[in-house]
Write an enzyme that holds these catalytic residues in place. Structure first.
Site, PDB file in Angstrom:
ATOM      1  N   LYS A 202       3.533   2.694   9.521  1.00 32.65           N
ATOM      2  CA  LYS A 202       4.493   3.770   9.748  1.00 32.65           C
ATOM      3  C   LYS A 202       3.852   4.988  10.412  1.00 32.65           C
ATOM      4  O   LYS A 202       4.411   5.583  11.312  1.00 32.65           O
ATOM      5  CB  LYS A 202       5.165   4.163   8.437  1.00 32.65           C
ATOM      6  CG  LYS A 202       6.030   3.018   7.911  1.00 32.65           C
ATOM      7  CD  LYS A 202       7.008   3.449   6.847  1.00 32.65           C
ATOM      8  CE  LYS A 202       7.747   2.243   6.272  1.00 32.65           C
ATOM      9  NZ  LYS A 202       6.918   1.457   5.350  1.00 32.65           N
TER      10      LYS A 202
ATOM     11  N   PHE B  28     -11.632  12.343  10.645  1.00 31.23           N
ATOM     12  CA  PHE B  28     -11.257  12.607  12.029  1.00 31.23           C
ATOM     13  C   PHE B  28     -10.457  13.899  12.108  1.00 31.23           C
ATOM     14  O   PHE B  28      -9.683  14.212  11.214  1.00 31.23           O
ATOM     15  CB  PHE B  28     -10.449  11.431  12.594  1.00 31.23           C
ATOM     16  CG  PHE B  28     -11.286  10.198  12.761  1.00 31.23           C
ATOM     17  CD1 PHE B  28     -11.975   9.966  13.937  1.00 31.23           C
ATOM     18  CD2 PHE B  28     -11.432   9.305  11.716  1.00 31.23           C
ATOM     19  CE1 PHE B  28     -12.781   8.850  14.087  1.00 31.23           C
ATOM     20  CE2 PHE B  28     -12.247   8.182  11.850  1.00 31.23           C
ATOM     21  CZ  PHE B  28     -12.916   7.956  13.042  1.00 31.23           C
TER      22      PHE B  28
ATOM     23  N   GLY C 108       0.843  -1.183   0.000  1.00 26.80           N
ATOM     24  CA  GLY C 108       0.000   0.000   0.000  1.00 26.80           C
ATOM     25  C   GLY C 108       0.881   1.237   0.000  1.00 26.80           C
ATOM     26  O   GLY C 108       1.973   1.226  -0.570  1.00 26.80           O
TER      27      GLY C 108
ATOM     28  N   HIS D  91      -3.359  -9.829  15.503  1.00 24.63           N
ATOM     29  CA  HIS D  91      -2.343 -10.782  15.920  1.00 24.63           C
ATOM     30  C   HIS D  91      -0.993 -10.109  15.742  1.00 24.63           C
ATOM     31  O   HIS D  91      -0.831  -9.299  14.832  1.00 24.63           O
ATOM     32  CB  HIS D  91      -2.428 -12.037  15.037  1.00 24.63           C
ATOM     33  CG  HIS D  91      -1.427 -13.095  15.398  1.00 24.63           C
ATOM     34  ND1 HIS D  91      -1.650 -14.004  16.403  1.00 24.63           N
ATOM     35  CD2 HIS D  91      -0.206 -13.376  14.889  1.00 24.63           C
ATOM     36  CE1 HIS D  91      -0.605 -14.815  16.490  1.00 24.63           C
ATOM     37  NE2 HIS D  91       0.299 -14.452  15.581  1.00 24.63           N
TER      38      HIS D  91
ATOM     39  N   ASN E  22      -2.808  -4.916   2.625  1.00 21.50           N
ATOM     40  CA  ASN E  22      -3.661  -4.494   1.510  1.00 21.50           C
ATOM     41  C   ASN E  22      -3.882  -5.606   0.488  1.00 21.50           C
ATOM     42  O   ASN E  22      -2.972  -6.360   0.163  1.00 21.50           O
ATOM     43  CB  ASN E  22      -3.040  -3.288   0.810  1.00 21.50           C
ATOM     44  CG  ASN E  22      -2.979  -2.062   1.701  1.00 21.50           C
ATOM     45  OD1 ASN E  22      -2.562  -2.151   2.859  1.00 21.50           O
ATOM     46  ND2 ASN E  22      -3.400  -0.933   1.172  1.00 21.50           N
TER      47      ASN E  22
ATOM     48  N   ARG F 238     -19.076   0.336  11.407  1.00 25.16           N
ATOM     49  CA  ARG F 238     -19.456   1.753  11.285  1.00 25.16           C
ATOM     50  C   ARG F 238     -19.107   2.261   9.889  1.00 25.16           C
ATOM     51  O   ARG F 238     -18.265   1.691   9.212  1.00 25.16           O
ATOM     52  CB  ARG F 238     -18.715   2.593  12.332  1.00 25.16           C
ATOM     53  CG  ARG F 238     -17.204   2.583  12.160  1.00 25.16           C
ATOM     54  CD  ARG F 238     -16.488   3.528  13.122  1.00 25.16           C
ATOM     55  NE  ARG F 238     -15.041   3.375  13.013  1.00 25.16           N
ATOM     56  CZ  ARG F 238     -14.276   4.039  12.155  1.00 25.16           C
ATOM     57  NH1 ARG F 238     -14.809   4.881  11.296  1.00 25.16           N
ATOM     58  NH2 ARG F 238     -12.963   3.853  12.133  1.00 25.16           N
TER      59      ARG F 238
ATOM     60  N   TYR G 133       4.193  -9.796   2.789  1.00 23.00           N
ATOM     61  CA  TYR G 133       3.874  -9.363   1.422  1.00 23.00           C
ATOM     62  C   TYR G 133       3.962 -10.554   0.470  1.00 23.00           C
ATOM     63  O   TYR G 133       4.848 -11.391   0.585  1.00 23.00           O
ATOM     64  CB  TYR G 133       4.855  -8.282   0.959  1.00 23.00           C
ATOM     65  CG  TYR G 133       4.655  -6.951   1.642  1.00 23.00           C
ATOM     66  CD1 TYR G 133       3.536  -6.172   1.345  1.00 23.00           C
ATOM     67  CD2 TYR G 133       5.574  -6.481   2.574  1.00 23.00           C
ATOM     68  CE1 TYR G 133       3.341  -4.942   1.976  1.00 23.00           C
ATOM     69  CE2 TYR G 133       5.392  -5.255   3.204  1.00 23.00           C
ATOM     70  CZ  TYR G 133       4.267  -4.496   2.898  1.00 23.00           C
ATOM     71  OH  TYR G 133       4.074  -3.287   3.515  1.00 23.00           O
TER      72      TYR G 133
ATOM     73  N   GLU H  83      -8.289  -2.962   3.331  1.00 22.47           N
ATOM     74  CA  GLU H  83      -7.161  -2.951   4.255  1.00 22.47           C
ATOM     75  C   GLU H  83      -7.447  -3.622   5.585  1.00 22.47           C
ATOM     76  O   GLU H  83      -7.856  -2.975   6.540  1.00 22.47           O
ATOM     77  CB  GLU H  83      -6.744  -1.501   4.546  1.00 22.47           C
ATOM     78  CG  GLU H  83      -6.418  -0.706   3.308  1.00 22.47           C
ATOM     79  CD  GLU H  83      -5.604   0.531   3.636  1.00 22.47           C
ATOM     80  OE1 GLU H  83      -4.720   0.445   4.510  1.00 22.47           O
ATOM     81  OE2 GLU H  83      -5.864   1.565   3.023  1.00 22.47           O
TER      82      GLU H  83
ATOM     83  N   THR I 235      -1.853  -2.628   7.962  1.00 20.90           N
ATOM     84  CA  THR I 235      -2.986  -3.198   7.236  1.00 20.90           C
ATOM     85  C   THR I 235      -2.464  -3.918   5.997  1.00 20.90           C
ATOM     86  O   THR I 235      -1.716  -3.340   5.210  1.00 20.90           O
ATOM     87  CB  THR I 235      -3.975  -2.106   6.801  1.00 20.90           C
ATOM     88  OG1 THR I 235      -3.293  -1.136   5.999  1.00 20.90           O
ATOM     89  CG2 THR I 235      -4.603  -1.432   8.009  1.00 20.90           C
TER      90      THR I 235
HETATM   91  P1  ADP Z   1       1.271  -1.086   3.253  1.00 24.46           P
HETATM   92  O1  ADP Z   1       0.909   0.334   2.997  1.00 24.46           O
HETATM   93  O2  ADP Z   1       2.300  -1.607   2.289  1.00 24.46           O
HETATM   94  O3  ADP Z   1       0.071  -1.949   3.359  1.00 24.46           O
HETATM   95  P2  ADP Z   1       1.415  -1.107   6.134  1.00 24.46           P
HETATM   96  O4  ADP Z   1       2.164  -0.066   6.902  1.00 24.46           O
HETATM   97  O5  ADP Z   1      -0.080  -1.025   6.107  1.00 24.46           O
HETATM   98  O6  ADP Z   1       2.010  -1.089   4.675  1.00 24.46           O
HETATM   99  O7  ADP Z   1       1.879  -2.511   6.679  1.00 24.46           O
HETATM  100  C1  ADP Z   1       1.247  -3.654   6.157  1.00 24.46           C
HETATM  101  C2  ADP Z   1       2.132  -4.879   6.090  1.00 24.46           C
HETATM  102  O8  ADP Z   1       2.604  -5.225   7.388  1.00 24.46           O
HETATM  103  C3  ADP Z   1       1.340  -6.069   5.598  1.00 24.46           C
HETATM  104  O9  ADP Z   1       1.369  -6.164   4.181  1.00 24.46           O
HETATM  105  C4  ADP Z   1       2.030  -7.246   6.264  1.00 24.46           C
HETATM  106  O10 ADP Z   1       3.059  -7.753   5.427  1.00 24.46           O
HETATM  107  C5  ADP Z   1       2.640  -6.628   7.526  1.00 24.46           C
HETATM  108  N1  ADP Z   1       1.922  -6.948   8.781  1.00 24.46           N
HETATM  109  C6  ADP Z   1       2.555  -7.285   9.939  1.00 24.46           C
HETATM  110  N2  ADP Z   1       1.683  -7.499  10.926  1.00 24.46           N
HETATM  111  C7  ADP Z   1       0.437  -7.271  10.421  1.00 24.46           C
HETATM  112  C8  ADP Z   1      -0.880  -7.335  10.981  1.00 24.46           C
HETATM  113  N3  ADP Z   1      -1.096  -7.673  12.269  1.00 24.46           N
HETATM  114  N4  ADP Z   1      -1.930  -7.055  10.166  1.00 24.46           N
HETATM  115  C9  ADP Z   1      -1.721  -6.712   8.887  1.00 24.46           C
HETATM  116  N5  ADP Z   1      -0.493  -6.635   8.289  1.00 24.46           N
HETATM  117  C10 ADP Z   1       0.588  -6.916   9.040  1.00 24.46           C
HETATM  118 MG    MG Z   2      -1.609  -1.259   4.533  1.00 20.90          MG
END
Ligand code: ADP
Ligand code: MG
Length: 146
Positions: free
Chosen positions: A20, A108, A14, A83, A28, A103, A90, A78, A26
């Site tokens: 970050k 926000f 994503g 867990h 994606n 909801r 990825y 997303e 999430t």
């Molecule tokens: P992106 O914008 O690439 O989706 P994110 O900051 O949303 O980056 O981080 C998502 C990635 O973090 C997921 O693709 C997965 O590989 C990893 N990840 C680690 N723990 C989790 C979790 N509990 N739920 C969802 N993704 C997780």
């Molecule tokens: Mg994400």
């Protein structure tokens, strides 16, 4: 309750904002192939079960929509898996059974209030998924058939 609906595919990159900026990663999924399904369901926050090919089945809470806070131009799917994972996943096949709606999407006034609301959503999902009505879907074959 909703009729459950089903989405799956490899976990894609994503914008890197989930973990970050929010501290909430999430995983994606591509919305390609799901435009009808997404059009049928209002944007907002849903919950259900997530099957990760090599790792098992986990509770999840999911945003479907435009992320008004970030002003996205495309609808995103997303799920936040409830867990703690030691590494990213990825490219792994992720299967979702979506069983409930929490909801509508909302904007926000601050990042802090957005984060607080998402944690609240997570607690609602955790509890709801223990109810027999929703917990039974943990065993849905779709989650493990990848
Ligand atoms: P992106 O914008 O690439 O989706 P994110 O900051 O949303 O980056 O981080 C998502 C990635 O973090 C997921 O693709 C997965 O590989 C990893 N990840 C680690 N723990 C989790 C979790 N509990 N739920 C969802 N993704 C997780
Ligand atoms: Mg994400």
């Amino acid at each position: 309750p909703l009729d459950p609906w089903y989405i799956g595919g490899p976990v894609i990159k994503g914008f890197g904002r989930g973990s970050k900026v929010l501290g909430i990663p999430t995983a994606n999924l591509s919305a390609k192939g799901y435009s009808d399904l997404l059009a049928e369901h209002p944007s907002g926050v849903y919950f259900g079960w997530a099957g990760l090919s090599s790792r098992g089945v986990f509770k999840m809470v999911m945003s479907i929509g435009w992320n008004p806070y970030f002003d996205n131009k495309e609808k995103t799917i997303e799920p936040w898996l409830l867990h703690k994972f030691d590494e990213d996943f990825y490219g792994e096949e992720l299967r979702l059974v979506i069983v409930g709606y929490i909801r509508p999407e909302a904007n926000f006034p601050s990042l802090e209030s957005l984060i607080a609301k998402i944690h609240e959503d997570g607690e609602i999902a955790e509890k709801a998924l223990e109810l027999p009505l929703y917990s039974s879907y943990k065993n849905d074959p779709y989650l493990r058939s990848s």
